[in-house]
Design a protein around this motif. Structure first.
Motif, PDB file in Angstrom:
ATOM      1  N   SER A   1       0.818  -1.216   0.000  1.00  0.00           N
ATOM      2  CA  SER A   1       0.000   0.000   0.000  1.00  0.00           C
ATOM      3  C   SER A   1       0.850   1.263   0.000  1.00  0.00           C
ATOM      4  CB  SER A   1      -0.914   0.021   1.227  1.00  0.00           C
ATOM      5  OG  SER A   1      -1.745  -1.105   1.230  1.00  0.00           O
ATOM      6  N   HIS A   2       2.114   1.140   0.382  1.00  0.00           N
ATOM      7  CA  HIS A   2       3.014   2.294   0.481  1.00  0.00           C
ATOM      8  C   HIS A   2       3.922   2.458  -0.734  1.00  0.00           C
ATOM      9  CE1 HIS A   2       1.661   2.620   4.588  1.00  0.00           C
ATOM     10  NE2 HIS A   2       1.937   1.354   4.762  1.00  0.00           N
ATOM     11  N   TYR A   3       3.722   1.665  -1.756  1.00  0.00           N
ATOM     12  CA  TYR A   3       4.577   1.747  -2.948  1.00  0.00           C
ATOM     13  C   TYR A   3       4.332   3.049  -3.699  1.00  0.00           C
ATOM     14  CZ  TYR A   3       6.851  -2.817  -3.002  1.00  0.00           C
ATOM     15  OH  TYR A   3       7.673  -3.885  -2.738  1.00  0.00           O
ATOM     16  N   ALA A   4       5.347   3.501  -4.415  1.00  0.00           N
ATOM     17  CA  ALA A   4       5.287   4.785  -5.119  1.00  0.00           C
ATOM     18  C   ALA A   4       4.289   4.772  -6.274  1.00  0.00           C
ATOM     19  CB  ALA A   4       6.678   5.159  -5.648  1.00  0.00           C
ATOM     20  N   SER A   5       4.124   3.629  -6.925  1.00  0.00           N
ATOM     21  CA  SER A   5       3.298   3.575  -8.127  1.00  0.00           C
ATOM     22  C   SER A   5       2.371   2.361  -8.073  1.00  0.00           C
ATOM     23  CB  SER A   5       4.215   3.485  -9.352  1.00  0.00           C
ATOM     24  OG  SER A   5       3.516   3.093 -10.486  1.00  0.00           O
ATOM     25  N   ARG A   6       1.141   2.571  -8.523  1.00  0.00           N
ATOM     26  CA  ARG A   6       0.168   1.477  -8.630  1.00  0.00           C
ATOM     27  C   ARG A   6      -0.639   1.692  -9.900  1.00  0.00           C
ATOM     28  NH1 ARG A   6      -4.669   1.212  -4.455  1.00  0.00           N
ATOM     29  NH2 ARG A   6      -5.835   2.282  -6.060  1.00  0.00           N
ATOM     30  N   GLN A   7      -0.821   0.616 -10.668  1.00  0.00           N
ATOM     31  CA  GLN A   7      -1.652   0.732 -11.863  1.00  0.00           C
ATOM     32  C   GLN A   7      -2.506  -0.512 -12.048  1.00  0.00           C
ATOM     33  OE1 GLN A   7       2.082   0.292 -14.652  1.00  0.00           O
ATOM     34  NE2 GLN A   7       0.278   0.304 -15.937  1.00  0.00           N
ATOM     35  N   ASN A   8      -3.692  -0.294 -12.607  1.00  0.00           N
ATOM     36  CA  ASN A   8      -4.586  -1.391 -12.959  1.00  0.00           C
ATOM     37  C   ASN A   8      -4.139  -1.953 -14.299  1.00  0.00           C
ATOM     38  OD1 ASN A   8      -6.437  -1.132 -10.728  1.00  0.00           O
ATOM     39  ND2 ASN A   8      -7.187   0.721 -11.723  1.00  0.00           N
ATOM     40  N   ILE A   9      -3.966  -3.272 -14.356  1.00  0.00           N
ATOM     41  CA  ILE A   9      -3.580  -3.925 -15.604  1.00  0.00           C
ATOM     42  C   ILE A   9      -4.403  -5.206 -15.749  1.00  0.00           C
ATOM     43  CG2 ILE A   9      -1.229  -2.998 -15.548  1.00  0.00           C
ATOM     44  CD1 ILE A   9      -0.272  -5.844 -14.742  1.00  0.00           C
ATOM     45  N   LYS A  10      -4.225  -5.879 -16.865  1.00  0.00           N
ATOM     46  CA  LYS A  10      -4.795  -7.207 -17.102  1.00  0.00           C
ATOM     47  C   LYS A  10      -3.635  -8.178 -17.264  1.00  0.00           C
ATOM     48  CE  LYS A  10      -9.303  -6.303 -17.831  1.00  0.00           C
ATOM     49  NZ  LYS A  10     -10.392  -6.930 -17.106  1.00  0.00           N
ATOM     50  N   VAL A  11      -3.769  -9.335 -16.664  1.00  0.00           N
ATOM     51  CA  VAL A  11      -2.803 -10.419 -16.829  1.00  0.00           C
ATOM     52  C   VAL A  11      -3.600 -11.634 -17.281  1.00  0.00           C
ATOM     53  CG1 VAL A  11      -1.139 -11.936 -15.690  1.00  0.00           C
ATOM     54  CG2 VAL A  11      -1.224  -9.510 -15.085  1.00  0.00           C
ATOM     55  N   GLY A  12      -3.369 -12.073 -18.493  1.00  0.00           N
ATOM     56  CA  GLY A  12      -4.125 -13.198 -19.026  1.00  0.00           C
ATOM     57  C   GLY A  12      -5.621 -12.962 -19.026  1.00  0.00           C
ATOM     58  N   GLY A  13      -6.028 -11.706 -19.188  1.00  0.00           N
ATOM     59  CA  GLY A  13      -7.443 -11.354 -19.199  1.00  0.00           C
ATOM     60  C   GLY A  13      -8.052 -11.140 -17.826  1.00  0.00           C
ATOM     61  N   MET A  14      -7.264 -11.349 -16.770  1.00  0.00           N
ATOM     62  CA  MET A  14      -7.746 -11.181 -15.402  1.00  0.00           C
ATOM     63  C   MET A  14      -7.334  -9.816 -14.865  1.00  0.00           C
ATOM     64  SD  MET A  14      -9.176 -14.111 -15.039  1.00  0.00           S
ATOM     65  CE  MET A  14      -9.435 -14.612 -13.377  1.00  0.00           C
ATOM     66  N   ASP A  15      -8.185  -9.230 -14.011  1.00  0.00           N
ATOM     67  CA  ASP A  15      -7.855  -7.947 -13.380  1.00  0.00           C
ATOM     68  C   ASP A  15      -6.669  -8.112 -12.441  1.00  0.00           C
ATOM     69  OD1 ASP A  15      -9.913  -6.552 -14.618  1.00  0.00           O
ATOM     70  OD2 ASP A  15     -11.343  -7.034 -13.022  1.00  0.00           O
ATOM     71  N   ALA A  16      -5.772  -7.139 -12.485  1.00  0.00           N
ATOM     72  CA  ALA A  16      -4.583  -7.179 -11.638  1.00  0.00           C
ATOM     73  C   ALA A  16      -4.181  -5.766 -11.244  1.00  0.00           C
ATOM     74  CB  ALA A  16      -3.436  -7.868 -12.382  1.00  0.00           C
ATOM     75  N   LEU A  17      -3.434  -5.678 -10.158  1.00  0.00           N
ATOM     76  CA  LEU A  17      -2.837  -4.418  -9.712  1.00  0.00           C
ATOM     77  C   LEU A  17      -1.335  -4.605  -9.695  1.00  0.00           C
ATOM     78  CD1 LEU A  17      -5.184  -3.443  -6.766  1.00  0.00           C
ATOM     79  CD2 LEU A  17      -4.868  -2.181  -8.889  1.00  0.00           C
ATOM     80  N   LYS A  18      -0.627  -3.667 -10.352  1.00  0.00           N
ATOM     81  CA  LYS A  18       0.825  -3.738 -10.445  1.00  0.00           C
ATOM     82  C   LYS A  18       1.425  -2.587  -9.640  1.00  0.00           C
ATOM     83  CE  LYS A  18       4.539  -4.126 -13.829  1.00  0.00           C
ATOM     84  NZ  LYS A  18       4.880  -4.063 -15.248  1.00  0.00           N
ATOM     85  N   PHE A  19       2.342  -2.935  -8.746  1.00  0.00           N
ATOM     86  CA  PHE A  19       3.008  -1.972  -7.873  1.00  0.00           C
ATOM     87  C   PHE A  19       4.479  -1.884  -8.246  1.00  0.00           C
ATOM     88  CE2 PHE A  19      -0.666  -3.440  -5.657  1.00  0.00           C
ATOM     89  CZ  PHE A  19      -1.120  -2.356  -4.926  1.00  0.00           C
TER      90      PHE A  19
END
Length: 141
Positions: free
Chosen positions: A71-89
């Motif tokens: 939760s304290h990471y500098a960057s967070r983005q919503n992405i898709k991985v294999g068509g599934m919802d994901a959050l990348k930090f």
């Protein structure tokens, strides 16, 4: 290609990287470059971990996982991985410096890239993103 029939996914990875899936719900990938690091025990480059999430949202899971570390990471983005919802930090001062949480319903797949080292980290980040782009989810056996 690595296939995990129990959890229902597969992905491609470089043939010259070493894969270890002997730990049950954890998979480790190591690049040959780690041998050149001046460390007693070079870290695994990538890890793939399956966790039971239960009925909570992916954000609630992330906030409770590891005392909210991500939760304290500098960057967070919503992405898709294999068509599934994901959050990348992403955060170059924290370890691991890349972490992707893939929402699998009652489970979460956490994929991490460890060890930020100038000179080789951009190369590894490219491989990390490429591996994420090859993910496919299948019916677990």
């Amino acid at each position: 290609v690595y296939k995990n029939a129990e959890y229902g996914f597969w992905f491609r990875y470089p043939s010259y990287w070493e894969l270890d899936d002997s730990s049950g719900n954890r998979i480790f990938l190591s690049s040959p470059e780690k041998e050149f690091l001046d460390l007693d025990e070079p870290p695994t480059d990538m890890s793939f971990n399956i966790y039971e999430k239960g009925p909570v949202s992916i954000l609630e899971f992330i906030q409770s996982y590891s005392e909210g570390w991500y939760s304290h990471y500098a960057s967070r983005q919503n992405i898709k991985v294999g068509g599934m919802d994901a959050l990348k930090f992403n955060d170059k001062v924290r370890a691991p410096y890349e972490a992707t949480f893939v929402n699998l319903g009652s489970r979460v797949l956490l994929i991490t890239l460890s060890g930020y080292y100038p000179g080789i980290s951009n190369y590894k980040l490219g491989i990390f993103d490429k591996i994420l782009s090859t993910f496919k989810f299948i019916e677990p056996e």
